[in-house]
Design a protein around this motif. Sequence first.
Motif, PDB file in Angstrom:
ATOM      1  N   SER A  92       0.851  -1.190   0.000  1.00 15.04           N
ATOM      2  CA  SER A  92       0.000   0.000   0.000  1.00 15.04           C
ATOM      3  C   SER A  92       0.885   1.239   0.000  1.00 15.04           C
ATOM      4  O   SER A  92       1.867   1.310   0.744  1.00 15.04           O
ATOM      5  CB  SER A  92      -0.904   0.000   1.236  1.00 15.04           C
ATOM      6  N   ARG A  93       0.513   2.230  -0.814  1.00 17.49           N
ATOM      7  CA  ARG A  93       1.299   3.458  -0.919  1.00 17.49           C
ATOM      8  C   ARG A  93       1.224   4.257   0.371  1.00 17.49           C
ATOM      9  O   ARG A  93       0.157   4.368   0.992  1.00 17.49           O
ATOM     10  CB  ARG A  93       0.781   4.303  -2.092  1.00 17.49           C
ATOM     11  N   PHE A  94       2.361   4.834   0.760  1.00 12.84           N
ATOM     12  CA  PHE A  94       2.402   5.684   1.943  1.00 12.84           C
ATOM     13  C   PHE A  94       2.140   7.126   1.536  1.00 12.84           C
ATOM     14  O   PHE A  94       2.994   7.779   0.930  1.00 12.84           O
ATOM     15  CB  PHE A  94       3.767   5.579   2.641  1.00 12.84           C
ATOM     16  N   LYS A  95       0.932   7.605   1.843  1.00 10.57           N
ATOM     17  CA  LYS A  95       0.520   8.968   1.553  1.00 10.57           C
ATOM     18  C   LYS A  95       0.851   9.319   0.098  1.00 10.57           C
ATOM     19  O   LYS A  95       0.469   8.588  -0.808  1.00 10.57           O
ATOM     20  CB  LYS A  95       1.144   9.943   2.551  1.00 10.57           C
ATOM     21  N   THR A  96       1.558  10.439  -0.125  1.00 12.19           N
ATOM     22  CA  THR A  96       1.864  10.865  -1.488  1.00 12.19           C
ATOM     23  C   THR A  96       3.289  10.524  -1.903  1.00 12.19           C
ATOM     24  O   THR A  96       3.725  10.916  -2.982  1.00 12.19           O
ATOM     25  CB  THR A  96       1.659  12.396  -1.624  1.00 12.19           C
ATOM     26  N   LEU A  97       4.008   9.786  -1.050  1.00 12.96           N
ATOM     27  CA  LEU A  97       5.405   9.476  -1.331  1.00 12.96           C
ATOM     28  C   LEU A  97       5.535   8.243  -2.215  1.00 12.96           C
ATOM     29  O   LEU A  97       4.629   7.411  -2.301  1.00 12.96           O
ATOM     30  CB  LEU A  97       6.161   9.252  -0.024  1.00 12.96           C
ATOM     31  N   ASN A  98       6.693   8.115  -2.842  1.00 16.22           N
ATOM     32  CA  ASN A  98       6.992   6.946  -3.665  1.00 16.22           C
ATOM     33  C   ASN A  98       7.509   5.817  -2.766  1.00 16.22           C
ATOM     34  O   ASN A  98       8.627   5.323  -2.914  1.00 16.22           O
ATOM     35  CB  ASN A  98       8.037   7.315  -4.729  1.00 16.22           C
ATOM     36  N   GLY A 105      -5.325  -4.254   6.007  1.00 13.19           N
ATOM     37  CA  GLY A 105      -4.709  -3.031   5.510  1.00 13.19           C
ATOM     38  C   GLY A 105      -3.761  -2.376   6.481  1.00 13.19           C
ATOM     39  O   GLY A 105      -3.350  -1.232   6.262  1.00 13.19           O
ATOM     40  N   TYR A 106      -3.387  -3.083   7.554  1.00 15.82           N
ATOM     41  CA  TYR A 106      -2.472  -2.537   8.547  1.00 15.82           C
ATOM     42  C   TYR A 106      -1.043  -3.005   8.281  1.00 15.82           C
ATOM     43  O   TYR A 106      -0.821  -4.092   7.722  1.00 15.82           O
ATOM     44  CB  TYR A 106      -2.886  -2.943   9.965  1.00 15.82           C
ATOM     45  N   VAL A 107      -0.083  -2.203   8.745  1.00 16.23           N
ATOM     46  CA  VAL A 107       1.321  -2.508   8.463  1.00 16.23           C
ATOM     47  C   VAL A 107       1.904  -3.560   9.415  1.00 16.23           C
ATOM     48  O   VAL A 107       3.072  -3.922   9.284  1.00 16.23           O
ATOM     49  CB  VAL A 107       2.194  -1.232   8.540  1.00 16.23           C
ATOM     50  N   TYR A 108       1.104  -4.053  10.340  1.00 15.73           N
ATOM     51  CA  TYR A 108       1.594  -5.037  11.297  1.00 15.73           C
ATOM     52  C   TYR A 108       1.476  -6.447  10.702  1.00 15.73           C
ATOM     53  O   TYR A 108       0.403  -7.039  10.659  1.00 15.73           O
ATOM     54  CB  TYR A 108       0.799  -4.958  12.599  1.00 15.73           C
ATOM     55  N   LEU A 109       2.611  -6.975  10.255  1.00 19.97           N
ATOM     56  CA  LEU A 109       2.667  -8.311   9.666  1.00 19.97           C
ATOM     57  C   LEU A 109       3.219  -9.276  10.713  1.00 19.97           C
ATOM     58  O   LEU A 109       4.381  -9.165  11.111  1.00 19.97           O
ATOM     59  CB  LEU A 109       3.555  -8.308   8.421  1.00 19.97           C
ATOM     60  N   GLU A 110       2.397 -10.200  11.172  1.00 25.02           N
ATOM     61  CA  GLU A 110       2.805 -11.107  12.247  1.00 25.02           C
ATOM     62  C   GLU A 110       4.028 -11.908  11.839  1.00 25.02           C
ATOM     63  O   GLU A 110       4.106 -12.432  10.730  1.00 25.02           O
ATOM     64  CB  GLU A 110       1.655 -12.032  12.614  1.00 25.02           C
ATOM     65  N   LYS A 111       4.971 -12.013  12.746  1.00 28.68           N
ATOM     66  CA  LYS A 111       6.242 -12.669  12.419  1.00 28.68           C
ATOM     67  C   LYS A 111       6.048 -14.130  12.040  1.00 28.68           C
ATOM     68  O   LYS A 111       6.809 -14.673  11.221  1.00 28.68           O
ATOM     69  CB  LYS A 111       7.226 -12.555  13.574  1.00 28.68           C
ATOM     70  N   ASP A 112       5.020 -14.786  12.613  1.00 29.47           N
ATOM     71  CA  ASP A 112       4.814 -16.210  12.320  1.00 29.47           C
ATOM     72  C   ASP A 112       4.490 -16.458  10.855  1.00 29.47           C
ATOM     73  O   ASP A 112       4.703 -17.566  10.342  1.00 29.47           O
ATOM     74  CB  ASP A 112       3.697 -16.774  13.200  1.00 29.47           C
ATOM     75  N   LEU A 113       3.965 -15.433  10.171  1.00 33.81           N
ATOM     76  CA  LEU A 113       3.716 -15.572   8.736  1.00 33.81           C
ATOM     77  C   LEU A 113       4.997 -15.940   7.996  1.00 33.81           C
ATOM     78  O   LEU A 113       4.967 -16.675   7.004  1.00 33.81           O
ATOM     79  CB  LEU A 113       3.166 -14.264   8.166  1.00 33.81           C
ATOM     80  N   PHE A 114       6.115 -15.425   8.485  1.00 33.75           N
ATOM     81  CA  PHE A 114       7.386 -15.602   7.796  1.00 33.75           C
ATOM     82  C   PHE A 114       8.207 -16.752   8.365  1.00 33.75           C
ATOM     83  O   PHE A 114       9.216 -17.140   7.784  1.00 33.75           O
ATOM     84  CB  PHE A 114       8.186 -14.298   7.882  1.00 33.75           C
ATOM     85  N   LEU A 115       7.741 -17.306   9.507  1.00 36.55           N
ATOM     86  CA  LEU A 115       8.481 -18.385  10.142  1.00 36.55           C
ATOM     87  C   LEU A 115       7.817 -19.740   9.981  1.00 36.55           C
ATOM     88  O   LEU A 115       8.449 -20.772  10.215  1.00 36.55           O
ATOM     89  CB  LEU A 115       8.670 -18.084  11.633  1.00 36.55           C
ATOM     90  N   ASP A 116       6.526 -19.764   9.606  1.00 37.54           N
ATOM     91  CA  ASP A 116       5.819 -21.026   9.439  1.00 37.54           C
ATOM     92  C   ASP A 116       6.392 -21.840   8.288  1.00 37.54           C
ATOM     93  O   ASP A 116       6.284 -23.067   8.250  1.00 37.54           O
ATOM     94  CB  ASP A 116       4.319 -20.788   9.203  1.00 37.54           C
ATOM     95  N   GLU A 117       6.970 -21.150   7.318  1.00 41.53           N
ATOM     96  CA  GLU A 117       7.621 -21.800   6.188  1.00 41.53           C
ATOM     97  C   GLU A 117       9.076 -21.361   6.126  1.00 41.53           C
ATOM     98  O   GLU A 117       9.420 -20.263   6.572  1.00 41.53           O
ATOM     99  CB  GLU A 117       6.927 -21.416   4.867  1.00 41.53           C
ATOM    100  N   ASP A 118       9.907 -22.222   5.589  1.00 41.39           N
ATOM    101  CA  ASP A 118      11.318 -21.881   5.432  1.00 41.39           C
ATOM    102  C   ASP A 118      11.507 -21.134   4.114  1.00 41.39           C
ATOM    103  O   ASP A 118      12.090 -21.640   3.150  1.00 41.39           O
ATOM    104  CB  ASP A 118      12.175 -23.153   5.459  1.00 41.39           C
ATOM    105  N   PHE A 119      11.019 -19.887   4.068  1.00 35.90           N
ATOM    106  CA  PHE A 119      11.103 -19.105   2.842  1.00 35.90           C
ATOM    107  C   PHE A 119      12.555 -18.757   2.539  1.00 35.90           C
ATOM    108  O   PHE A 119      13.297 -18.317   3.420  1.00 35.90           O
ATOM    109  CB  PHE A 119      10.286 -17.818   2.957  1.00 35.90           C
TER     110      PHE A 119
END
Length: 258
Positions: free
Chosen positions: A132-138, A147-161
């Motif tokens: 999602s774009r931050f205000k008018t900045l690039n 739509g929130y910027v809080y991405l739970e860490k387990d999303l990235f740890l459940d798989e060995d990405f």
Amino acid sequence: MRIFGRILYALFAVGLFLLAFTYSRDIMMTKYIEDVFGNSLTDENSEYPKYYYFYTSIPDYHNVNPIIEIDSNGYEIMGYEVLQADINNDNELNVETFLYIIVYSDTIQLTNVEYLQFENTTNGNTLDINLSRFKTLNVLNGVNERGYVYLEKDLFLDEDFNKISLIDNSDNILVNENVDIEETDFIIKTFIENYYLENGDLPNIDDLSGLSDNDVFPNKPHVATEYAYIFNIAMAVYFVVIIIMTYMIYFKKKKKRY
């Protein structure tokens, strides 16, 4: 009919107020960020680290050392550990750890950039993170399903990405790089829990001896009060326009023709 017209005028006035309010606030913040970083958010001449405004403003604690740090094909992808902490009514500590993601380019417009994809190339499992774009900045932020910027860490740890891709709205891969996210990369929780066990409270800016040595700090809300004149001018113009329009429509008597 007259009542309907007044309702439409009231809606117009409210809409114009919201436009003036949000637009002036965006201009304030954009000018503040430009003055902090210069023309580029990665300006090496700035006294602030990269993306200082962004990850430091996220409640409640952050680690200044990024977990994800990619610079490829003119794009930068950064991921910072942030943590929310509170003490409930039963005097119990609650903590939640998140990954705060930024996508930026100082040479390429991000208008068509759509999402990030994390992939485990061994089993083919993937995780898509909307941007999602931050205000008018690039600048783009990774956001969750709400739509929130809080991405739970387990999303990235459940798989060995082990791969991360930046993808545009035509499914073109703009960036494809290796990535490695481990549980041990997330360090804030341990510091906060240990501090709470020893002190029965949460650390603040005056209690950072153990945290700051490891580049962990409380959030720092950025208030652009020196640019309040922009907001004040916008509001003044709005009220002048509304007063004049209201007078012209409802109070000025039409000249009689003889």
